[in-house]
Design a protein around this motif. Structure first.
Motif, mmCIF file in Angstrom:
data_model
loop_
_atom_site.group_PDB
_atom_site.id
_atom_site.type_symbol
_atom_site.label_atom_id
_atom_site.label_comp_id
_atom_site.label_asym_id
_atom_site.label_seq_id
_atom_site.Cartn_x
_atom_site.Cartn_y
_atom_site.Cartn_z
ATOM 1 N N LEU A 105 -5.916 -3.115 -3.441
ATOM 2 C CA LEU A 105 -5.497 -1.908 -2.711
ATOM 3 C C LEU A 105 -6.332 -0.695 -3.121
ATOM 4 C CD1 LEU A 105 -1.606 -2.158 -2.557
ATOM 5 C CD2 LEU A 105 -3.249 -2.496 -0.737
ATOM 6 N N LEU A 108 -9.672 -0.877 -1.522
ATOM 7 C CA LEU A 108 -9.659 -0.615 -0.083
ATOM 8 C C LEU A 108 -9.314 0.840 0.220
ATOM 9 C CD1 LEU A 108 -7.868 -3.864 1.163
ATOM 10 C CD2 LEU A 108 -10.253 -3.239 1.535
ATOM 11 N N TRP A 109 -8.342 1.368 -0.532
ATOM 12 C CA TRP A 109 -7.907 2.747 -0.265
ATOM 13 C C TRP A 109 -8.982 3.775 -0.605
ATOM 14 C CZ3 TRP A 109 -2.496 2.525 -3.074
ATOM 15 C CH2 TRP A 109 -1.582 1.871 -2.252
ATOM 16 N N GLY A 110 -9.664 3.542 -1.725
ATOM 17 C CA GLY A 110 -10.529 4.600 -2.253
ATOM 18 C C GLY A 110 -9.685 5.713 -2.842
ATOM 19 N N LEU A 111 -8.511 5.350 -3.364
ATOM 20 C CA LEU A 111 -7.588 6.351 -3.936
ATOM 21 C C LEU A 111 -8.217 6.970 -5.187
ATOM 22 C CD1 LEU A 111 -4.670 7.581 -4.050
ATOM 23 C CD2 LEU A 111 -4.059 5.670 -5.497
ATOM 24 N N PRO A 112 -8.374 8.298 -5.222
ATOM 25 C CA PRO A 112 -8.968 8.905 -6.422
ATOM 26 C C PRO A 112 -8.012 8.844 -7.609
ATOM 27 C CG PRO A 112 -8.425 10.585 -4.788
ATOM 28 C CD PRO A 112 -8.020 9.281 -4.205
ATOM 29 N N TRP A 281 1.694 6.676 -4.408
ATOM 30 C CA TRP A 281 1.112 5.555 -3.653
ATOM 31 C C TRP A 281 1.191 4.248 -4.427
ATOM 32 C CZ3 TRP A 281 -0.535 4.799 1.230
ATOM 33 C CH2 TRP A 281 -0.563 5.922 2.055
ATOM 34 N N VAL A 288 7.044 -4.051 -5.516
ATOM 35 C CA VAL A 288 7.049 -5.267 -4.671
ATOM 36 C C VAL A 288 6.271 -6.397 -5.354
ATOM 37 C CG1 VAL A 288 6.256 -6.227 -2.485
ATOM 38 C CG2 VAL A 288 7.311 -3.967 -2.541
ATOM 39 N N PHE A 289 5.063 -6.069 -5.825
ATOM 40 C CA PHE A 289 4.238 -7.120 -6.433
ATOM 41 C C PHE A 289 4.810 -7.581 -7.772
ATOM 42 C CE2 PHE A 289 0.714 -4.859 -4.005
ATOM 43 C CZ PHE A 289 0.916 -5.651 -2.881
ATOM 44 N N ALA A 292 7.513 -10.114 -6.960
ATOM 45 C CA ALA A 292 6.871 -11.373 -6.557
ATOM 46 C C ALA A 292 6.246 -12.069 -7.758
ATOM 47 C CB ALA A 292 5.807 -11.085 -5.499
ATOM 48 N N SER B 24 5.444 -9.722 0.034
ATOM 49 C CA SER B 24 4.337 -9.108 -0.720
ATOM 50 C C SER B 24 3.052 -9.118 0.092
ATOM 51 C CB SER B 24 4.114 -9.865 -2.032
ATOM 52 O OG SER B 24 5.273 -9.837 -2.798
ATOM 53 N N VAL B 27 3.299 -6.540 2.767
ATOM 54 C CA VAL B 27 3.126 -5.194 2.199
ATOM 55 C C VAL B 27 1.646 -4.943 1.896
ATOM 56 C CG1 VAL B 27 3.593 -3.781 0.142
ATOM 57 C CG2 VAL B 27 5.456 -4.981 1.274
ATOM 58 N N LEU B 28 0.998 -5.956 1.338
ATOM 59 C CA LEU B 28 -0.424 -5.823 1.011
ATOM 60 C C LEU B 28 -1.257 -5.559 2.266
ATOM 61 C CD1 LEU B 28 -2.382 -6.073 -1.428
ATOM 62 C CD2 LEU B 28 -2.673 -8.464 -0.829
ATOM 63 N N LEU B 31 -0.385 -1.984 3.627
ATOM 64 C CA LEU B 31 -0.937 -0.879 2.828
ATOM 65 C C LEU B 31 -2.460 -0.872 2.848
ATOM 66 C CD1 LEU B 31 1.422 -0.905 -0.302
ATOM 67 C CD2 LEU B 31 1.383 0.745 1.554
ATOM 68 N N ALA B 32 -3.057 -2.055 3.002
ATOM 69 C CA ALA B 32 -4.522 -2.146 2.989
ATOM 70 C C ALA B 32 -5.146 -1.462 4.201
ATOM 71 C CB ALA B 32 -4.949 -3.608 2.923
ATOM 72 N N PHE B 34 -4.603 1.591 5.086
ATOM 73 C CA PHE B 34 -4.847 3.014 4.824
ATOM 74 C C PHE B 34 -6.189 3.203 4.125
ATOM 75 C CE2 PHE B 34 -0.146 2.882 4.875
ATOM 76 C CZ PHE B 34 0.042 3.724 5.950
ATOM 77 N N ARG B 35 -6.796 4.331 4.413
ATOM 78 C CA ARG B 35 -8.044 4.699 3.735
ATOM 79 C C ARG B 35 -7.952 6.145 3.287
ATOM 80 N NH1 ARG B 35 -8.375 0.183 4.118
ATOM 81 N NH2 ARG B 35 -10.033 -1.194 4.863
ATOM 82 N N PHE B 36 -8.356 6.378 2.068
ATOM 83 C CA PHE B 36 -8.395 7.756 1.594
ATOM 84 C C PHE B 36 -9.783 8.322 1.869
ATOM 85 C CE2 PHE B 36 -4.742 6.146 -0.357
ATOM 86 C CZ PHE B 36 -3.927 7.219 -0.636
ATOM 87 N N LEU B 52 -2.014 12.494 5.924
ATOM 88 C CA LEU B 52 -2.177 11.529 4.843
ATOM 89 C C LEU B 52 -3.464 11.795 4.072
ATOM 90 C CD1 LEU B 52 -1.347 8.883 3.423
ATOM 91 C CD2 LEU B 52 -2.678 7.688 5.145
#
Lengths: 367, 429
Positions: A105, A108-112, A281, A288-289, A292, B24, B27-28, B31-32, B34-36, B52
């Motif tokens: 995640l 993929l997100w590129g979350l800083p 985020w 969730v993970f 699991a 799961s 959810v993955l 959520l995947a 989204f891009r920041f 966002l």
């Protein structure tokens, strides 16, 4: 039926037997919100300056937790090795499940994030892989006992891996390998010193020696920016493996301070929470993970130790306990400010996991 | 109600496990999506980001603000703000970092002092004028010592925390560092750190910390590319300060740059040329004008400024080993360093401003020498300055300037040309 539902609801506020805490009020659910209320973001009783002064006490609390895990991990009976292997596998599966998912995640997100994404994912995996004993008095007595033992043993792998992460980030500028050596060295040195003292001590002086020993463990680790959890674990291991009464003396003496220390740990974690966007985020996927991962890990563990571990072990291990939060706090200490998103996700995730544990119940009937 | 058998129980576990894994994965996948937004490559012409994205873009600043708040809390007891005189370009305050329980260091140039309102218990213990380091004695506080960074900043982009001094106290801010380099400087035995913080200025004297709160050093030369004196040098200075008010080494000769012509004449390829040997100094009969000094105690010297800094950093009383080239031959010369500040200088008469000048027709008086300790030196006049106007008279001769100085009651105003600049100085009596 009503009694059972009531038991489930009130069970939410009962903690587990992990770390020797027999049913008392669930610490995570009560004390983290209490910390938020008392902290700088709340009424401000615990100011930022007070939080700074608590750092040393937090290190001592972390060393104490490590001690309990170390002693618990070596006082098992005949099936110790298989159960330790099963617990380690369970923790490993959860760590990989959470760490890998979060890493995907983050990529993929590129979350800083202030820390590198690999470290964030690994740290969340480590925090997620710890668990506490069943919180709800449902399920057969033996299964609960075994689950409580697994919950103790599955903290060993996260503490070991977590110490590597701490050594990479902290260790006062030492190379990580040297940091790890220092961590283990501190644990062994203090353990030997404590063993020499406690084997020959009597009466009230025991309490002083035990407190001095854990203060030394926590203080050295804090000064060298290493993991007090691992130093405590090594010391506990040493005392449990050596002949004599030191492990029993330490366990007896520390029972007097363990509750206040755990409360302090959780209140400090709550007071130090800083809502960050990265933390927001990370929170939901973490929960969730983690669930699991725990179910998958429990499934794997019950296959590694059939006849010992209950087949629905994973459901017992959903409550997170305090070790995960303790690790996040340790990370915050060695890399100040950079772990705020992580500690936010872990603390809120712990509360959410406690609530989920009421929904995902283990089988209530005896096998 | 009868208890379920092992098969029924396994079926429940399997269903629970599969359901959780399915949730799961869902959810993955969700959520995947989204891009920041990336910080780099965004232009003003782009449309306004979605809510966002706006929230995500704040995350870095939230983290940094949190780190700064945490560092401020941790560092405040370890730092002090002191007022200096005369006022600096960036303000009149300096940051002092506590290196030991009772000693702090601050960057203080040789012409600077502390304002009278210095906090109680704070006093200058020693000064190192070569590196502008002042060691202060401060009220003891064992738990308020800065933690040094054992390893310097890693090369490559990173953030550091810079603490500046203001009237309200220390102010901390993050600075993005594009590049860090380690380089050898003749002023110090340990290498210094060069920090390139593009588009942000590190003020001279600012304390530099890592985001983990470890002390990296003090900014010696400010600007977008700042030089940082590492914390270990500062701690060594604090620990070894002997309580001497001020020391400054001197070898008893002056130098000038080695030009192309001088290279050919002296046979030296690098170094500084000795231009004058003080007749009563320690270098008499050891070196002579025209000799080229290439190194001192193994430290190469290439400029007069570097030479001064090396010499001034040497403790008086010790021998300095000089590598000298005299008419193409290499010599090893040993000279005992003397204390320049303690060197007895004949006091100047009250009516002598300490200037040696020559007349420049139709222009004024050109300064040939500025004698130390005189009012001209205190005013900041330098060799080569041309005095264009004195007391309302243009193109003054040296004699008329000295006469005007003798007649002045309190101070004499001079208009001076320094290179292409024009300045005004006051010669105080």
């Amino acid at each position: 039926m009503i009694r059972e539902r009531l038991a489930r609801t009130t069970g939410l506020f009962h903690t587990r037997a992990a770390l020797g805490l027999q049913p008392v009020t669930a610490p995570v659910i009560l004390y983290i919100p209490l910390g938020i209320l008392l902290g700088p973001a709340g009424i401000g009783v615990i100011s930022i300056r007070v939080l700074g002064h608590l750092d040393a006490v937090i290190s001592i609390a972390l060393a104490t937790l490590g001690l309990f895990i170390g002693i618990a991990a070596t006082t098992e009976g005949g099936a110790r090795k298989r159960l330790l292997l099963a617990s380690t596998a369970e923790a490993g599966v959860t760590m990989v499940a959470v760490g890998a998912s979060i890493l995907v995640l983050l990529g993929l997100w590129g979350l800083p994030t202030a820390l590198p994404p690999v470290i964030v994912a690994l740290a969340l995996g480590i925090s997620a892989s710890t668990s506490a004993a069943p919180s709800i008095e449902i399920g057969d007595e033996r299964a609960r006992r075994i689950a409580a033992r697994v919950a103790d043993l599955d903290d060993v792998l996260p503490i070991l891996v977590g110490s590597v992460v701490i050594a990479m980030l902290g260790s006062a500028g030492m190379p990580p390998a040297l940091g790890m050596l220092a961590t283990i060295g501190i644990g062994l040195l203090v353990a030997v010193a404590g063993w020499l003292l406690l084997e020959r001590s009597h009466g009230a002086e025991r309490g002083v020696f035990v407190l001095g020993t854990i203060a030394l463990l926590g203080g050295c680790a804090a000064y060298l920016q290493t993991s007090p959890l691992l130093s405590g674990l090594v010391a506990g291991w040493f005392w449990a493996l050596t002949s004599g009464k030191t492990d029993r003396v330490v366990t007896h003496e520390l029972r007097k301070v363990q509750h206040p220390l755990i409360v302090l740990l959780l209140v400090a974690a709550g007071a130090g929470l800083t809502p960050t966007m990265a933390g927001m985020w990370l929170f939901a996927p973490y929960v969730v993970f983690r669930v699991a991962g725990k179910l998958m890990g429990g499934w794997a563990a019950s296959r590694i130790a059939p006849g010992i571990a209950p087949s629905d072990l994973g459901a017992y291990l959903i409550p997170p306990g305090v070790i995960g939060i303790a690790f996040a706090l340790n990370l915050q200490q060695v890399a100040p400010g950079t772990a705020s998103a992580l500690i936010f996700a872990v603390a809120l995730g712990a509360i959410a996991s406690e609530l989920l544990a009421v929904i995902v119940l283990p089988d209530s009937r005896p096998a | 109600m009868s208890a379920p058998g092992p098969e029924a129980r396994r079926g429940r576990e399997t269903r629970l496990l599969l359901a959780t894994i399915a949730i799961s994965v869902a959810v993955l996948v969700l959520l995947a999506r989204f891009r920041f937004p990336e910080e780099a490559g965004r232009f003003a012409s782009e449309p306004a980001p979605a809510p966002l994205e706006r929230l995500a873009a704040r995350a870095t600043y939230d983290e940094l603000a949190s780190i700064m708040a945490d560092l401020e809390r941790r560092l405040a007891p370890r730092l002090a703000v002191l007022r200096v005189q005369p006022e600096r370009a960036g303000g009149s305050y300096a940051v002092a970092a506590r290196m030991t329980p009772d000693r702090a260091v601050v960057l203080l140039a040789s012409h600077e002092t502390f304002a009278p309102a210095t906090p109680r218990g704070v006093a200058v213990l020693a000064r190192d004028n070569a590196r502008d380091i002042a060691v202060l004695s401060v009220p003891e506080a064992a738990d308020a010592v800065v933690t040094l960074s054992v390893s310097p900043l890693r090369p490559g982009p990173s953030y550091i925390a810079v603490v500046e001094a203001t009237a309200q106290g220390p102010v901390i801010r993050p600075v993005y560092v594009g590049r860090t380099d380690i380089f050898q400087d003749p002023r110090t035995t340990s290498p210094l750190l060069s920090v390139a913080a593009l588009q942000q200025i590190l003020p001279r004297g600012a304390a530099v910390f890592s985001l983990a709160g470890n002390f990296l050093g003090l900014a010696l030369e400010g600007g977008t590319t700042a030089t940082v004196i590492p914390g270990d040098i500062l701690r060594a200075a604090a620990e070894t300060a002997r309580g001497v008010e001020e020391t400054r080494g001197d070898l008893g000769f002056t130098v000038q740059p080695l030009s192309q012509g001088l290279m050919q004449a002296t046979g030296a390829q690098r170094g500084v040329v000795i231009s004058y040997v003080h007749p009563r100094g320690p270098a008499v009969d050891r070196v002579e004008a025209g000799d080229v000094v290439t190194a001192i105690d193994g430290t190469p010297v290439t400029t007069p400024a570097g030479f001064q800094q090396v010499v001034q950093s040497r403790p008086p009383g010790q021998d300095a080993a000089l590598d000298v080239v005299r008419r193409g031959k290499r010599l090893d010369v040993s000279i005992t360093v003397r204390d320049a500040t303690g060197s007895p200088l004949p006091p100047l008469p009250d009516d002598d401003p300490g200037l040696v000048m020559r007349h420049v027709p139709d222009l004024g008086a050109e300064i040939v020498t500025v004698r130390p300790g005189g009012s001209a030196a205190r005013a900041g006049l330098l060799t080569g300055d041309i005095i264009l106007r004195v007391d309302g008279r243009d193109a003054p001769s040296p004699a008329s300037l000295l006469a005007a100085y003798r007649q002045a009651e309190r101070a004499l105003l001079l208009s001076v040309q320094r290179g292409a600049e024009h300045r005004v100085f006051a010669l105080e009596k």
